[in-house]
Design a protein around this motif. Structure first.
Motif, PDB file in Angstrom:
ATOM      1  N   LYS A 182     -21.048 -23.741  28.364  1.00 31.72           N
ATOM      2  CA  LYS A 182     -21.919 -23.947  29.719  1.00 31.72           C
ATOM      3  C   LYS A 182     -23.227 -23.380  29.297  1.00 31.72           C
ATOM      4  CE  LYS A 182     -22.035 -22.090  34.323  1.00 31.72           C
ATOM      5  NZ  LYS A 182     -23.242 -22.618  34.437  1.00 31.72           N
ATOM      6  N   SER A 183     -23.264 -22.329  28.466  1.00 30.68           N
ATOM      7  CA  SER A 183     -24.617 -21.680  28.061  1.00 30.68           C
ATOM      8  C   SER A 183     -25.674 -22.741  27.320  1.00 30.68           C
ATOM      9  CB  SER A 183     -24.312 -20.574  27.094  1.00 30.68           C
ATOM     10  OG  SER A 183     -25.539 -19.774  26.699  1.00 30.68           O
ATOM     11  N   LEU A 184     -24.776 -23.525  26.451  1.00 27.73           N
ATOM     12  CA  LEU A 184     -25.598 -24.478  25.620  1.00 27.73           C
ATOM     13  C   LEU A 184     -26.411 -25.442  26.803  1.00 27.73           C
ATOM     14  CD1 LEU A 184     -24.713 -26.134  22.667  1.00 27.73           C
ATOM     15  CD2 LEU A 184     -25.189 -27.741  24.428  1.00 27.73           C
ATOM     16  N   ILE A 185     -25.489 -26.004  27.647  1.00 23.60           N
ATOM     17  CA  ILE A 185     -25.961 -26.938  28.682  1.00 23.60           C
ATOM     18  C   ILE A 185     -26.998 -26.178  29.630  1.00 23.60           C
ATOM     19  CG2 ILE A 185     -25.233 -27.835  30.872  1.00 23.60           C
ATOM     20  CD1 ILE A 185     -22.708 -28.596  29.460  1.00 23.60           C
ATOM     21  N   ASP A 186     -26.870 -24.829  30.033  1.00 25.67           N
ATOM     22  CA  ASP A 186     -28.030 -24.440  30.876  1.00 25.67           C
ATOM     23  C   ASP A 186     -29.034 -24.087  29.999  1.00 25.67           C
ATOM     24  OD1 ASP A 186     -26.312 -24.141  33.081  1.00 25.67           O
ATOM     25  OD2 ASP A 186     -25.390 -22.119  32.433  1.00 25.67           O
TER      26      ASP A 186
ATOM     27  N   ARG B  69     -32.276 -29.153  18.781  1.00 23.40           N
ATOM     28  CA  ARG B  69     -32.408 -28.530  17.183  1.00 23.40           C
ATOM     29  C   ARG B  69     -32.336 -26.985  17.236  1.00 23.40           C
ATOM     30  NH1 ARG B  69     -36.772 -30.162  12.913  1.00 23.40           N
ATOM     31  NH2 ARG B  69     -35.277 -32.142  13.070  1.00 23.40           N
ATOM     32  N   ALA B  70     -32.782 -26.511  18.280  1.00 20.98           N
ATOM     33  CA  ALA B  70     -32.774 -24.955  18.570  1.00 20.98           C
ATOM     34  C   ALA B  70     -31.564 -24.482  18.946  1.00 20.98           C
ATOM     35  CB  ALA B  70     -33.766 -24.464  19.542  1.00 20.98           C
ATOM     36  N   LEU B  71     -30.884 -25.305  19.869  1.00 23.40           N
ATOM     37  CA  LEU B  71     -29.378 -25.185  20.303  1.00 23.40           C
ATOM     38  C   LEU B  71     -28.542 -25.369  19.075  1.00 23.40           C
ATOM     39  CD1 LEU B  71     -29.388 -27.100  23.511  1.00 23.40           C
ATOM     40  CD2 LEU B  71     -29.374 -24.350  23.406  1.00 23.40           C
ATOM     41  N   ALA B  72     -28.666 -26.073  18.053  1.00 24.57           N
ATOM     42  CA  ALA B  72     -27.976 -26.489  17.182  1.00 24.57           C
ATOM     43  C   ALA B  72     -27.915 -24.968  16.128  1.00 24.57           C
ATOM     44  CB  ALA B  72     -28.297 -27.571  16.298  1.00 24.57           C
ATOM     45  N   GLU B  73     -29.138 -24.615  15.961  1.00 24.74           N
ATOM     46  CA  GLU B  73     -29.218 -23.521  15.201  1.00 24.74           C
ATOM     47  C   GLU B  73     -28.558 -22.140  15.866  1.00 24.74           C
ATOM     48  OE1 GLU B  73     -33.396 -22.993  14.101  1.00 24.74           O
ATOM     49  OE2 GLU B  73     -33.531 -24.914  13.183  1.00 24.74           O
TER      50      GLU B  73
ATOM     51  N   LEU C 106     -22.140 -33.491  22.480  1.00 22.46           N
ATOM     52  CA  LEU C 106     -21.524 -32.540  23.478  1.00 22.46           C
ATOM     53  C   LEU C 106     -22.138 -32.572  24.766  1.00 22.46           C
ATOM     54  CD1 LEU C 106     -19.416 -30.350  23.803  1.00 22.46           C
ATOM     55  CD2 LEU C 106     -21.283 -28.607  23.250  1.00 22.46           C
ATOM     56  N   LEU C 107     -23.554 -32.694  24.975  1.00 24.24           N
ATOM     57  CA  LEU C 107     -24.346 -33.122  26.153  1.00 24.24           C
ATOM     58  C   LEU C 107     -23.909 -34.267  26.791  1.00 24.24           C
ATOM     59  CD1 LEU C 107     -27.709 -31.657  24.866  1.00 24.24           C
ATOM     60  CD2 LEU C 107     -26.434 -30.374  26.714  1.00 24.24           C
ATOM     61  N   ARG C 108     -23.931 -35.340  25.835  1.00 22.77           N
ATOM     62  CA  ARG C 108     -23.506 -36.872  26.238  1.00 22.77           C
ATOM     63  C   ARG C 108     -21.997 -36.699  27.153  1.00 22.77           C
ATOM     64  NH1 ARG C 108     -24.881 -39.443  22.080  1.00 22.77           N
ATOM     65  NH2 ARG C 108     -22.859 -39.149  21.184  1.00 22.77           N
ATOM     66  N   GLU C 109     -21.166 -36.016  26.404  1.00 19.76           N
ATOM     67  CA  GLU C 109     -19.696 -36.133  26.887  1.00 19.76           C
ATOM     68  C   GLU C 109     -19.826 -35.262  28.240  1.00 19.76           C
ATOM     69  OE1 GLU C 109     -17.676 -33.996  23.802  1.00 19.76           O
ATOM     70  OE2 GLU C 109     -17.831 -36.115  22.698  1.00 19.76           O
ATOM     71  N   HIS C 110     -20.726 -34.382  28.660  1.00 18.73           N
ATOM     72  CA  HIS C 110     -20.642 -33.677  29.844  1.00 18.73           C
ATOM     73  C   HIS C 110     -21.604 -34.139  30.858  1.00 18.73           C
ATOM     74  CE1 HIS C 110     -18.489 -30.577  27.412  1.00 18.73           C
ATOM     75  NE2 HIS C 110     -17.986 -30.082  28.545  1.00 18.73           N
ATOM     76  N   GLY C 111     -22.127 -35.301  30.455  1.00 14.17           N
ATOM     77  CA  GLY C 111     -22.912 -36.258  31.450  1.00 14.17           C
ATOM     78  C   GLY C 111     -24.161 -35.587  31.478  1.00 14.17           C
ATOM     79  N   VAL C 112     -25.076 -34.832  30.569  1.00 15.41           N
ATOM     80  CA  VAL C 112     -26.069 -33.942  30.703  1.00 15.41           C
ATOM     81  C   VAL C 112     -27.456 -34.705  30.396  1.00 15.41           C
ATOM     82  CG1 VAL C 112     -27.451 -31.940  30.113  1.00 15.41           C
ATOM     83  CG2 VAL C 112     -24.757 -31.878  30.702  1.00 15.41           C
ATOM     84  N   ARG C 113     -28.392 -34.577  31.285  1.00 23.88           N
ATOM     85  CA  ARG C 113     -29.700 -35.173  30.866  1.00 23.88           C
ATOM     86  C   ARG C 113     -30.793 -34.085  31.511  1.00 23.88           C
ATOM     87  NH1 ARG C 113     -30.646 -41.476  30.748  1.00 23.88           N
ATOM     88  NH2 ARG C 113     -28.904 -42.019  29.791  1.00 23.88           N
TER      89      ARG C 113
ATOM     90  N   GLY D  50     -33.501 -32.780  33.508  1.00 23.99           N
ATOM     91  CA  GLY D  50     -33.746 -33.065  34.868  1.00 23.99           C
ATOM     92  C   GLY D  50     -32.668 -33.430  35.643  1.00 23.99           C
ATOM     93  N   SER D  51     -31.524 -33.641  35.345  1.00 19.30           N
ATOM     94  CA  SER D  51     -30.237 -33.898  36.319  1.00 19.30           C
ATOM     95  C   SER D  51     -29.299 -32.854  36.040  1.00 19.30           C
ATOM     96  CB  SER D  51     -29.826 -35.103  35.816  1.00 19.30           C
ATOM     97  OG  SER D  51     -29.400 -35.217  34.491  1.00 19.30           O
ATOM     98  N   PRO D  52     -28.652 -32.393  37.110  1.00 14.48           N
ATOM     99  CA  PRO D  52     -27.431 -31.431  37.067  1.00 14.48           C
ATOM    100  C   PRO D  52     -26.304 -32.037  36.206  1.00 14.48           C
ATOM    101  CG  PRO D  52     -27.521 -32.518  39.414  1.00 14.48           C
ATOM    102  CD  PRO D  52     -28.556 -32.878  38.403  1.00 14.48           C
ATOM    103  N   PRO D  53     -25.633 -31.106  35.365  1.00 15.00           N
ATOM    104  CA  PRO D  53     -24.588 -31.658  34.619  1.00 15.00           C
ATOM    105  C   PRO D  53     -23.363 -32.150  35.444  1.00 15.00           C
ATOM    106  CG  PRO D  53     -24.668 -29.259  34.816  1.00 15.00           C
ATOM    107  CD  PRO D  53     -25.757 -29.571  35.356  1.00 15.00           C
TER     108      PRO D  53
END
Length: 94
Positions: free
Chosen positions: A49-53, A62-66, A78-85, A87-90
């Motif tokens: 959830k923190s990563l998505i936020d 890249r920064a999140l990966a580090e 992970l973002l794709r699996e959670h439907g995250v783009r 400008g759009s809510p997860p």
């Protein structure tokens, strides 16, 4: 020639025994071992959830990966699996 073959077999057997020692198999050459675990096993639901936020707030993959010690590809998957783009809510997690 038979003696050389026996010597070779002995050396290969010794090398095979070393591969069973901890830290040798799967070594990347940079002191890290390849992790064969799923990202969802390494990150808690709170971390995800923190990563998505953070991503939606503008942090790069890249920064999140580090920050989360995973690959940029794993972040994007992970973002794709959670439907995250951006400008759009997860999307709701299943």
């Amino acid at each position: 020639m038979l003696r050389d073959l026996r010597t070779l077999c002995t050396v290969l057997a010794e090398l095979g025994d070393q591969a069973d020692e901890p830290g040798l198999s799967g070594n990347t050459g940079q002191g890290r071992l390849i992790a064969n675990r799923q990202v969802t096993e390494r990150l808690s639901p709170t971390d995800i959830k923190s990563l998505i936020d953070l991503y939606l707030a503008g942090t790069t993959a890249r920064a999140l990966a580090e920050r989360f010690k995973i690959s940029p590809t794993s972040v994007k998957r992970l973002l794709r699996e959670h439907g995250v783009r951006r400008g759009s809510p997860p999307a709701e997690a299943a």
